[in-house]
Motif scaffolding. Sequence first.
Motif, PDB file in Angstrom:
ATOM      1  N   TYR A 113      60.732 122.791  54.906  1.00  0.00           N
ATOM      2  CA  TYR A 113      59.587 121.891  54.767  1.00  0.00           C
ATOM      3  C   TYR A 113      59.542 121.157  53.421  1.00  0.00           C
ATOM      4  O   TYR A 113      58.645 120.358  53.170  1.00  0.00           O
ATOM      5  CB  TYR A 113      58.271 122.648  54.996  1.00  0.00           C
ATOM      6  N   ALA A 114      60.494 121.405  52.543  1.00  0.00           N
ATOM      7  CA  ALA A 114      60.486 120.759  51.224  1.00  0.00           C
ATOM      8  C   ALA A 114      60.591 119.246  51.346  1.00  0.00           C
ATOM      9  O   ALA A 114      59.907 118.513  50.625  1.00  0.00           O
ATOM     10  CB  ALA A 114      61.622 121.310  50.369  1.00  0.00           C
ATOM     11  N   ALA A 115      61.416 118.774  52.262  1.00  0.00           N
ATOM     12  CA  ALA A 115      61.614 117.332  52.407  1.00  0.00           C
ATOM     13  C   ALA A 115      60.347 116.633  52.892  1.00  0.00           C
ATOM     14  O   ALA A 115      60.014 115.543  52.411  1.00  0.00           O
ATOM     15  CB  ALA A 115      62.773 117.045  53.355  1.00  0.00           C
ATOM     16  N   ILE A 116      59.631 117.239  53.845  1.00  0.00           N
ATOM     17  CA  ILE A 116      58.424 116.570  54.342  1.00  0.00           C
ATOM     18  C   ILE A 116      57.364 116.520  53.261  1.00  0.00           C
ATOM     19  O   ILE A 116      56.589 115.561  53.181  1.00  0.00           O
ATOM     20  CB  ILE A 116      57.892 117.210  55.649  1.00  0.00           C
ATOM     21  N   GLN A 117      57.318 117.515  52.393  1.00  0.00           N
ATOM     22  CA  GLN A 117      56.365 117.462  51.286  1.00  0.00           C
ATOM     23  C   GLN A 117      56.738 116.329  50.329  1.00  0.00           C
ATOM     24  O   GLN A 117      55.872 115.635  49.816  1.00  0.00           O
ATOM     25  CB  GLN A 117      56.313 118.798  50.544  1.00  0.00           C
ATOM     26  N   GLN A 118      58.020 116.148  50.092  1.00  0.00           N
ATOM     27  CA  GLN A 118      58.495 115.110  49.172  1.00  0.00           C
ATOM     28  C   GLN A 118      58.329 113.714  49.767  1.00  0.00           C
ATOM     29  O   GLN A 118      57.879 112.794  49.094  1.00  0.00           O
ATOM     30  CB  GLN A 118      59.982 115.361  48.850  1.00  0.00           C
ATOM     31  N   LEU A 119      58.728 113.562  51.029  1.00  0.00           N
ATOM     32  CA  LEU A 119      58.805 112.236  51.654  1.00  0.00           C
ATOM     33  C   LEU A 119      57.626 111.898  52.555  1.00  0.00           C
ATOM     34  O   LEU A 119      57.393 110.729  52.848  1.00  0.00           O
ATOM     35  CB  LEU A 119      60.104 112.130  52.466  1.00  0.00           C
ATOM     36  N   GLY A 156      55.312 112.722  56.293  1.00  0.00           N
ATOM     37  CA  GLY A 156      55.612 112.638  57.720  1.00  0.00           C
ATOM     38  C   GLY A 156      55.843 111.196  58.147  1.00  0.00           C
ATOM     39  O   GLY A 156      55.535 110.252  57.428  1.00  0.00           O
ATOM     40  N   THR A 157      56.384 111.061  59.348  1.00  0.00           N
ATOM     41  CA  THR A 157      56.604 109.734  59.914  1.00  0.00           C
ATOM     42  C   THR A 157      55.951 109.654  61.290  1.00  0.00           C
ATOM     43  O   THR A 157      55.698 110.677  61.929  1.00  0.00           O
ATOM     44  CB  THR A 157      58.116 109.425  60.042  1.00  0.00           C
ATOM     45  N   SER A 158      55.712 108.450  61.753  1.00  0.00           N
ATOM     46  CA  SER A 158      54.985 108.255  63.005  1.00  0.00           C
ATOM     47  C   SER A 158      55.710 108.813  64.222  1.00  0.00           C
ATOM     48  O   SER A 158      55.087 109.068  65.250  1.00  0.00           O
ATOM     49  CB  SER A 158      54.691 106.768  63.211  1.00  0.00           C
ATOM     50  N   ASP A 159      57.011 109.034  64.129  1.00  0.00           N
ATOM     51  CA  ASP A 159      57.750 109.565  65.281  1.00  0.00           C
ATOM     52  C   ASP A 159      57.730 111.093  65.334  1.00  0.00           C
ATOM     53  O   ASP A 159      58.328 111.697  66.219  1.00  0.00           O
ATOM     54  CB  ASP A 159      59.190 109.046  65.280  1.00  0.00           C
ATOM     55  N   MET A 160      57.005 111.741  64.421  1.00  0.00           N
ATOM     56  CA  MET A 160      56.890 113.202  64.405  1.00  0.00           C
ATOM     57  C   MET A 160      55.664 113.630  65.210  1.00  0.00           C
ATOM     58  O   MET A 160      54.755 112.827  65.425  1.00  0.00           O
ATOM     59  CB  MET A 160      56.747 113.708  62.963  1.00  0.00           C
ATOM     60  N   PRO A 161      55.601 114.909  65.599  1.00  0.00           N
ATOM     61  CA  PRO A 161      54.383 115.420  66.237  1.00  0.00           C
ATOM     62  C   PRO A 161      53.184 115.238  65.301  1.00  0.00           C
ATOM     63  O   PRO A 161      53.330 115.091  64.088  1.00  0.00           O
ATOM     64  CB  PRO A 161      54.687 116.905  66.461  1.00  0.00           C
ATOM     65  N   ALA A 162      51.997 115.280  65.862  1.00  0.00           N
ATOM     66  CA  ALA A 162      50.766 114.954  65.124  1.00  0.00           C
ATOM     67  C   ALA A 162      50.624 115.689  63.790  1.00  0.00           C
ATOM     68  O   ALA A 162      50.303 115.076  62.779  1.00  0.00           O
ATOM     69  CB  ALA A 162      49.557 115.235  66.003  1.00  0.00           C
ATOM     70  N   PRO A 214      52.920 117.334  61.590  1.00  0.00           N
ATOM     71  CA  PRO A 214      53.828 116.869  60.529  1.00  0.00           C
ATOM     72  C   PRO A 214      53.699 115.374  60.228  1.00  0.00           C
ATOM     73  O   PRO A 214      53.872 114.967  59.089  1.00  0.00           O
ATOM     74  CB  PRO A 214      55.216 117.188  61.084  1.00  0.00           C
ATOM     75  N   ALA A 215      53.384 114.572  61.245  1.00  0.00           N
ATOM     76  CA  ALA A 215      53.266 113.128  61.023  1.00  0.00           C
ATOM     77  C   ALA A 215      52.163 112.812  60.028  1.00  0.00           C
ATOM     78  O   ALA A 215      52.227 111.820  59.305  1.00  0.00           O
ATOM     79  CB  ALA A 215      53.005 112.417  62.346  1.00  0.00           C
ATOM     80  N   ALA A 216      51.142 113.674  59.964  1.00  0.00           N
ATOM     81  CA  ALA A 216      49.991 113.430  59.097  1.00  0.00           C
ATOM     82  C   ALA A 216      50.206 113.890  57.662  1.00  0.00           C
ATOM     83  O   ALA A 216      49.369 113.629  56.804  1.00  0.00           O
ATOM     84  CB  ALA A 216      48.762 114.125  59.684  1.00  0.00           C
ATOM     85  N   VAL A 217      51.304 114.568  57.382  1.00  0.00           N
ATOM     86  CA  VAL A 217      51.535 115.069  56.023  1.00  0.00           C
ATOM     87  C   VAL A 217      51.869 113.890  55.103  1.00  0.00           C
ATOM     88  O   VAL A 217      52.847 113.178  55.327  1.00  0.00           O
ATOM     89  CB  VAL A 217      52.683 116.111  56.003  1.00  0.00           C
ATOM     90  N   PRO A 218      51.040 113.680  54.064  1.00  0.00           N
ATOM     91  CA  PRO A 218      51.349 112.594  53.136  1.00  0.00           C
ATOM     92  C   PRO A 218      52.480 112.997  52.191  1.00  0.00           C
ATOM     93  O   PRO A 218      52.690 114.177  51.926  1.00  0.00           O
ATOM     94  CB  PRO A 218      50.046 112.413  52.365  1.00  0.00           C
ATOM     95  N   ALA A 219      53.186 112.026  51.687  1.00  0.00           N
ATOM     96  CA  ALA A 219      54.224 112.304  50.692  1.00  0.00           C
ATOM     97  C   ALA A 219      53.553 112.772  49.410  1.00  0.00           C
ATOM     98  O   ALA A 219      52.588 112.167  48.941  1.00  0.00           O
ATOM     99  CB  ALA A 219      55.050 111.052  50.427  1.00  0.00           C
ATOM    100  N   ARG A 220      54.043 113.877  48.887  1.00  0.00           N
ATOM    101  CA  ARG A 220      53.615 114.378  47.581  1.00  0.00           C
ATOM    102  C   ARG A 220      54.904 114.636  46.804  1.00  0.00           C
ATOM    103  O   ARG A 220      55.486 115.713  46.880  1.00  0.00           O
ATOM    104  CB  ARG A 220      52.781 115.651  47.726  1.00  0.00           C
ATOM    105  N   GLU A 221      55.332 113.620  46.103  1.00  0.00           N
ATOM    106  CA  GLU A 221      56.627 113.678  45.415  1.00  0.00           C
ATOM    107  C   GLU A 221      56.581 114.751  44.325  1.00  0.00           C
ATOM    108  O   GLU A 221      55.908 114.604  43.310  1.00  0.00           O
ATOM    109  CB  GLU A 221      56.961 112.313  44.816  1.00  0.00           C
ATOM    110  N   TRP A 222      57.313 115.821  44.567  1.00  0.00           N
ATOM    111  CA  TRP A 222      57.343 116.940  43.624  1.00  0.00           C
ATOM    112  C   TRP A 222      58.656 117.009  42.856  1.00  0.00           C
ATOM    113  O   TRP A 222      58.760 117.673  41.840  1.00  0.00           O
ATOM    114  CB  TRP A 222      57.103 118.265  44.355  1.00  0.00           C
ATOM    115  N   LEU A 223      59.660 116.305  43.341  1.00  0.00           N
ATOM    116  CA  LEU A 223      60.979 116.339  42.720  1.00  0.00           C
ATOM    117  C   LEU A 223      61.307 114.963  42.157  1.00  0.00           C
ATOM    118  O   LEU A 223      61.181 113.957  42.855  1.00  0.00           O
ATOM    119  CB  LEU A 223      62.024 116.735  43.771  1.00  0.00           C
TER     120      LEU A 223
END
Length: 157
Positions: free
Chosen positions: A105-111, A113-119, A121-130
């Motif tokens: 899940y590290a990548a989804i936190q960094q980047l 979610g996207t609209s093609d993901m299930p509801a 993960p799609a709603a996870v905003p990017a929180r650039e930690w790296l």
Amino acid sequence: MSLAITVESPQLAALELRVRKLAAGLGDAGNLLEALGAELESQTRRRIDAGGPAPDGTPWEPWSDAYEKTRHGGQSLLLSEGSLLDSIQSAVSGSVLETGSSLIYAAIQQLGGTSDMPAGPAAVPAREWLGIGPEEERELDGIIDAWLSAAAAEALA
């Protein structure tokens, strides 16, 4: 017609030897890369622990109201059980330094979610930690400068 002048001097020979020693000493950057990796790990952990901001100074988007109700005291935006924090690591291979996390899940936190993901993960905003921000870049530059000074002092001794 050509003209050639050859100058031989013990001082020039000594200078040439020092330059060669300096070049040879700078060729092994493994210790430098390991020191930079350790600093990047530390910077990244501090960012996660503090709850942001992103390396460029952008504040992380807060939790949704519904998600915030599932959290308890002591948790920041990316710090729940500490798995992401504990997973930060660096690896040096030749002249390449990599720092990051192998958590799924590290990548989804960094980047984000996207609209093609299930509801969910799609709603996870990017929180650039790296990444590397201006302050972190200065810290890394200091490590590089210290390493260069030590290598030069050793070569020129």
